[in-house]
Design an enzyme around this catalytic site. Structure first.
Site, PDB file in Angstrom:
ATOM      1  N   SER A  86     -14.192  -8.369  -4.804  1.00 24.91           N
ATOM      2  CA  SER A  86     -14.290  -6.940  -5.107  1.00 24.91           C
ATOM      3  C   SER A  86     -15.148  -6.795  -6.363  1.00 24.91           C
ATOM      4  CB  SER A  86     -12.889  -6.390  -5.393  1.00 24.91           C
ATOM      5  OG  SER A  86     -12.959  -5.099  -5.950  1.00 24.91           O
ATOM      6  N   TYR A  88      -4.320  -6.709  -9.125  1.00 26.69           N
ATOM      7  CA  TYR A  88      -5.487  -6.757  -8.231  1.00 26.69           C
ATOM      8  C   TYR A  88      -6.688  -7.360  -8.961  1.00 26.69           C
ATOM      9  CZ  TYR A  88      -8.836  -4.975  -4.734  1.00 26.69           C
ATOM     10  OH  TYR A  88      -9.802  -4.842  -3.761  1.00 26.69           O
TER      11      TYR A  88
HETATM   12  P1  NAD Z   1      -7.363  -2.380   4.747  1.00 29.89           P
HETATM   13  O1  NAD Z   1      -6.064  -1.933   4.173  1.00 29.89           O
HETATM   14  O2  NAD Z   1      -8.042  -1.550   5.778  1.00 29.89           O
HETATM   15  O3  NAD Z   1      -7.230  -3.849   5.330  1.00 29.89           O
HETATM   16  C1  NAD Z   1      -6.385  -4.830   4.779  1.00 29.89           C
HETATM   17  C2  NAD Z   1      -6.038  -5.816   5.861  1.00 29.89           C
HETATM   18  O4  NAD Z   1      -5.164  -6.813   5.291  1.00 29.89           O
HETATM   19  C3  NAD Z   1      -5.270  -5.198   7.019  1.00 29.89           C
HETATM   20  O5  NAD Z   1      -5.676  -5.771   8.245  1.00 29.89           O
HETATM   21  C4  NAD Z   1      -3.827  -5.563   6.725  1.00 29.89           C
HETATM   22  O6  NAD Z   1      -3.003  -5.611   7.876  1.00 29.89           O
HETATM   23  C5  NAD Z   1      -4.029  -6.938   6.125  1.00 29.89           C
HETATM   24  N1  NAD Z   1      -2.858  -7.382   5.381  1.00 29.89           N
HETATM   25  C6  NAD Z   1      -2.225  -6.797   4.339  1.00 29.89           C
HETATM   26  N2  NAD Z   1      -1.145  -7.501   3.995  1.00 29.89           N
HETATM   27  C7  NAD Z   1      -1.065  -8.556   4.828  1.00 29.89           C
HETATM   28  C8  NAD Z   1      -0.167  -9.640   4.984  1.00 29.89           C
HETATM   29  N3  NAD Z   1       0.912  -9.786   4.204  1.00 29.89           N
HETATM   30  N4  NAD Z   1      -0.413 -10.546   5.958  1.00 29.89           N
HETATM   31  C9  NAD Z   1      -1.491 -10.409   6.776  1.00 29.89           C
HETATM   32  N5  NAD Z   1      -2.374  -9.406   6.676  1.00 29.89           N
HETATM   33  C10 NAD Z   1      -2.162  -8.494   5.714  1.00 29.89           C
HETATM   34  O7  NAD Z   1      -8.326  -2.550   3.490  1.00 29.89           O
HETATM   35  P2  NAD Z   1      -9.846  -3.033   3.366  1.00 29.89           P
HETATM   36  O8  NAD Z   1     -10.508  -2.084   2.486  1.00 29.89           O
HETATM   37  O9  NAD Z   1     -10.444  -3.333   4.682  1.00 29.89           O
HETATM   38  O10 NAD Z   1      -9.630  -4.373   2.530  1.00 29.89           O
HETATM   39  C11 NAD Z   1     -10.065  -5.633   2.955  1.00 29.89           C
HETATM   40  C12 NAD Z   1     -10.393  -6.481   1.733  1.00 29.89           C
HETATM   41  O11 NAD Z   1     -11.498  -5.877   1.035  1.00 29.89           O
HETATM   42  C13 NAD Z   1      -9.249  -6.579   0.723  1.00 29.89           C
HETATM   43  O12 NAD Z   1      -9.186  -7.892   0.194  1.00 29.89           O
HETATM   44  C14 NAD Z   1      -9.681  -5.614  -0.366  1.00 29.89           C
HETATM   45  O13 NAD Z   1      -9.141  -5.956  -1.610  1.00 29.89           O
HETATM   46  C15 NAD Z   1     -11.175  -5.791  -0.322  1.00 29.89           C
HETATM   47  N6  NAD Z   1     -11.939  -4.689  -0.926  1.00 29.89           N
HETATM   48  C16 NAD Z   1     -11.828  -3.419  -0.427  1.00 29.89           C
HETATM   49  C17 NAD Z   1     -12.554  -2.408  -1.039  1.00 29.89           C
HETATM   50  C18 NAD Z   1     -12.497  -0.981  -0.539  1.00 29.89           C
HETATM   51  O14 NAD Z   1     -12.974  -0.101  -1.246  1.00 29.89           O
HETATM   52  N7  NAD Z   1     -11.960  -0.714   0.630  1.00 29.89           N
HETATM   53  C19 NAD Z   1     -13.369  -2.678  -2.129  1.00 29.89           C
HETATM   54  C20 NAD Z   1     -13.445  -3.984  -2.614  1.00 29.89           C
HETATM   55  C21 NAD Z   1     -12.728  -4.983  -1.992  1.00 29.89           C
END
Ligand code: NAD
Length: 283
Positions: free
Chosen positions: A165, A178
């Protein structure tokens, strides 16, 4: 051993490398943690639509997950499996990686993507949320990578992509766990890259800015509560406030860098963090 991309036997220094088309993932197998939603699901589509087989993972309603799995499999004509490993449990994470090899015959691409967030001042931050965030966002990356390395070494090639991130590079208030976990992911990425540099296995981190996914919708609500602001204000001033482009990063833009990193052309990108954040961390 001297190793050109595309040469299983290593090749010689006088030969030119053979780079496979980055849009051709036929015959490759990817495991993507947290791919039932958001960024992980978009990367699963990017792999499947280019001919690669995929193991999906993540939480959610089982019938909805099965619908997604079957739709991806039918529309892309590839094999798509689902493994329900809970990223809180190291042994289940290891099982997910072994399942890919067992079910689909190999493992070429590992994407450590599952993640959660909790927004709270550090002095009130609940200990159980701290433990969960470190386990899911950081430790699961270790467990999956540890299980994947022997398989990738035996195949003579591998690509590990960790979804960190912008918060792996800079901090924001109220996100202590985080930010700590994502900084940890970047340190882990560098170490793995150094250890595997001569094995034709790369390990890199992608550092997205804000992407419109469920994890962000929840944050908007939490930030509004913590800061005493309206949701509209949070979106404008807090979320997109730090992103100079003043718009969300798209999952297609993340798929672009991801496809480069997993391709042969990405063979010399190693131990690096790629900011895809509209300029956020340039400030
Ligand atoms: P999201 O909430 O859509 O997806 C998260 C995924 O992780 C989901 O499929 C969820 O089921 C899974 N998950 C959560 N807890 C779990 C567990 N205990 N066991 C198995 N699976 C689990 O969010 P996203 O935005 O797609 O996030 C994906 C990654 O990208 C994350 O690591 C997040 O930190 C990172 N990220 C997101 C953003 C953003 O702005 N959306 C920015 C930077 C980084």
């Amino acid at each position: 051993m001297f190793q050109w991309p595309g040469k299983k036997d290593g090749g010689s220094e006088t030969e030119r490398p053979v780079y496979r088309d980055p849009n051709d993932l036929k015959g490759q197998v990817a495991v993507i943690s947290g791919s039932t939603s958001g960024i992980g699901l978009a990367l699963a589509r990017a792999v499947a639509s280019r001919g690669g087989d995929v193991v999906l993972n993540g939480l959610g309603d089982p019938s909805e997950i099965e619908r997604t799995r079957a739709e991806l499999e039918a529309s892309c004509g590839v094999r798509v499996r689902y493994h329900a490993a809970n990223m809180l449990k190291g042994d289940e994470v290891g099982d997910m990686v072994a399942y890919a090899k067992h079910q689909l015959g190999r493992l070429d691409i590992l994407v450590n993507n599952a993640g959660i967030q909790h927004v709270e001042a550090v002095e009130k931050f609940p200990a159980d949320q701290w433990e969960k965030i470190i386990a899911i966002n950081l430790s699961s990356t270790f467990y999956a990578t540890r299980a994947a390395i022997p398989i990738m070494k035996a195949q003579g090639r591998g690509r590990i992509v960790n979804i960190a991130s912008a918060h792996g590079l800079v901090a924001s208030p109220f996100k202590s766990a985080y930010v700590a976990a994502k900084h940890g992911v970047i340190g882990f990425t560098k170490t793995v890259a150094l250890e595997l540099a001569q094995d034709n296995i790369t390990c890199n981190a992608i550092c997205p800015g804000f992407v419109e996914t469920p994890i962000v919708s929840k944050q908007i609500e939490d930030q509004a509560r913590t800061r005493g602001m309206s949701k509209e204000q949070v979106l404008k001033d807090v979320i997109l406030g730090s992103q100079p482009t003043k718009r969300f990063v798209t999952t297609d833009e993340l798929a672009g860098i991801f496809l480069y990193l997993v391709s042969d052309l990405g063979a010399s990108a190693n131990g690096a963090s790629f900011s895809i954040d509209g300029g956020w961390t340039a400030q």
